[in-house]
Scaffold this active site. Structure first.
Site, PDB file in Angstrom:
ATOM      1  N   GLY A  10      79.325  32.715 -46.780  1.00  0.00           N
ATOM      2  CA  GLY A  10      79.384  31.690 -47.831  1.00  0.00           C
ATOM      3  C   GLY A  10      80.762  31.047 -47.829  1.00  0.00           C
ATOM      4  N   GLY A  13      81.542  27.820 -49.650  1.00  0.00           N
ATOM      5  CA  GLY A  13      81.291  27.751 -51.102  1.00  0.00           C
ATOM      6  C   GLY A  13      82.607  27.727 -51.863  1.00  0.00           C
ATOM      7  CG  ASP A  36      78.676  28.122 -45.552  1.00  0.00           C
ATOM      8  OD1 ASP A  36      79.300  28.554 -46.538  1.00  0.00           O
ATOM      9  OD2 ASP A  36      77.713  27.332 -45.659  1.00  0.00           O
ATOM     10  CE1 TYR A 155      73.773  34.297 -58.182  1.00  0.00           C
ATOM     11  CE2 TYR A 155      74.132  34.331 -60.555  1.00  0.00           C
ATOM     12  CZ  TYR A 155      74.633  34.313 -59.264  1.00  0.00           C
ATOM     13  OH  TYR A 155      75.983  34.311 -59.067  1.00  0.00           O
ATOM     14  CE  LYS A 159      75.239  37.140 -56.727  1.00  0.00           C
ATOM     15  NZ  LYS A 159      76.027  37.270 -55.506  1.00  0.00           N
TER      16      LYS A 159
HETATM   17  C1  AKB Z   1      75.826  30.735 -62.213  1.00  0.00           C
HETATM   18  O1  AKB Z   1      75.913  30.039 -63.216  1.00  0.00           O
HETATM   19  O2  AKB Z   1      74.767  30.987 -61.636  1.00  0.00           O
HETATM   20  C2  AKB Z   1      77.080  31.369 -61.680  1.00  0.00           C
HETATM   21  C3  AKB Z   1      77.272  32.730 -62.246  1.00  0.00           C
HETATM   22  C4  AKB Z   1      77.578  32.890 -63.681  1.00  0.00           C
HETATM   23  O3  AKB Z   1      77.168  33.662 -61.528  1.00  0.00           O
HETATM   24  N1  AKB Z   1      78.203  30.547 -61.976  1.00  0.00           N
END
Ligand code: AKB
Length: 342
Positions: A10, A13, A36, A155, A159
């Site tokens: 990444g 990024g 990347d 997400y 994580k």
């Molecule tokens: C997002 O908004 O997805 C990121 C985060 C808070 O991990 N900036």
């Protein structure tokens, strides 16, 4: 002999940008290999030994890397952020989870080869939290690493699961095999919303903060997609880089955890707007909350407790809210839009 390298995924990024420059600025730094899906920004190319345009889902590419180099440290930053991930959750799962598994496997294979754990720095997020409602969020205040781990986004789920995978690859990988494998030296920073004066994030839900600032600096109107009272923790990019580099350098025996919260300041969207308006009096900021994105940010905490990081590896941010805007964000952004960007 294979060249010893640092691998940054990444690399193009927001965090990759700052990290590569800081890594390269260190005396006697190891060569950096940047990976990347997009070509590395021209400005970063002088800092890296090699740029690879490729996908973390491409296992034959990763195998080639593993035979070509001795990988000492991996900074795994590649991910699809929270808003992007909600538009295609299965793809997010592939990139965020399978991509991380591929890199952990690369790191564990390398650890066997050199009979020494590869350091694996992983960028996690406050998206791992899931506060059930605003009353609980207000009452919770600064949450510890182990509270409210019920994420509501793909997400956040990705994580949190990858944090667990890090623990597995560090401590339990192939635990039934006759000869125990050398584990990965997994170290994870849970970031709050990040704000950079140089780059714009894409696809995050905490993006309203950088977006309002960059819009104001360019004289463009901005409709903020969360309510004025919305409060989450933030950090500016130099502190995010500092956190990754400080954790990478900390002696393993001082680390009592694998996953650490870090934070700088918590501000509401209204408070951020005030600071932006003070710097750019013509800023045209309005509030037009989007129910769906609001719900995501409402599930994130108002603040995080980073006392473990402070205690174990001396974490302390260089920028509180006042310094962040006065000494970093405003001057950097003013400069950024003064110069034509390639
Ligand atoms: C997002 O908004 O997805 C990121 C985060 C808070 O991990 N900036």
């Amino acid at each position: 002999m294979r060249k010893k390298i640092i691998l940054v995924t990444g690399a193009n990024g927001e965090v990759g940008h700052g990290l590569i420059q800081q890594l390269a600025a260190r005396p006697d730094h190891m060569p950096i290999v940047a990976l990347d899906v997009k070509k590395l920004d021209r400005a970063l190319r002088p800092y890296v030994w090699r740029m690879i345009v490729g996908d973390i889902l491409d296992t034959s590419l990763l195998e080639t890397l593993s035979t070509e180099y001795e990988i000492d440290t991996v900074f795994h930053l590649a991910a699809l952020l929270s808003t992007s991930s909600e538009f295609n959750p299965e793809n997010a799962h592939r990139v965020n989870v399978q991509g991380t598994v591929n890199l952990l496997k690369l790191a564990v294979d390398q650890s066997q080869m050199r009979v020494k754990p590869v350091k694996f720095l992983y960028a996690s997020s406050i998206a791992v939290y899931g506060l059930p409602d605003l009353q609980t969020k207000a009452a919770a205040g600064n949450v510890t690493e182990d509270q409210f781990l019920n994420p509501i986004t793909m997400y956040g789920c990705n994580k949190l699961y990858c944090e667990h995978l890090g623990r597995y690859y560090a401590r339990y990988y192939r635990q039934l095999a006759r000869a125990r494998a050398v584990g990965v030296d997994f170290r994870c920073v849970r970031f709050p919303g990040l704000i950079s004066g140089v780059t714009m994030p894409t696809g995050g839900t905490s993006d309203y903060a950088p977006e309002m600032l960059h819009a104001a600096a360019q004289g463009q109107p901005y409709a903020c997609f969360v309510r004025e009272d919305t409060t989450i923790p933030f950090m500016v990019m130099p502190d995010a880089i500092k956190a990754l580099l400080t954790l990478a350098q900390a002696p393993r025996e001082k680390l009592t955890r694998l996953v650490y919260n870090v934070t700088s300041f918590s501000r509401s969207a209204a408070e951020l707007t005030e600071v932006v308006r003070a710097a750019f009096p013509d800023a045209q900021i309005t509030f037009k909350p989007s129910d769906a994105r609001q719900a995501i940010v409402d599930s994130w905490p108002m603040g995080v407790d980073d006392s473990a990081a402070r205690q174990d590896w001396g974490w302390t941010p260089d920028y509180d809210a006042e310094r962040a805007f006065r000494d970093y964000l405003i001057p950097t952004i003013v400069q950024r839009y003064r110069e034509p960007v390639e």
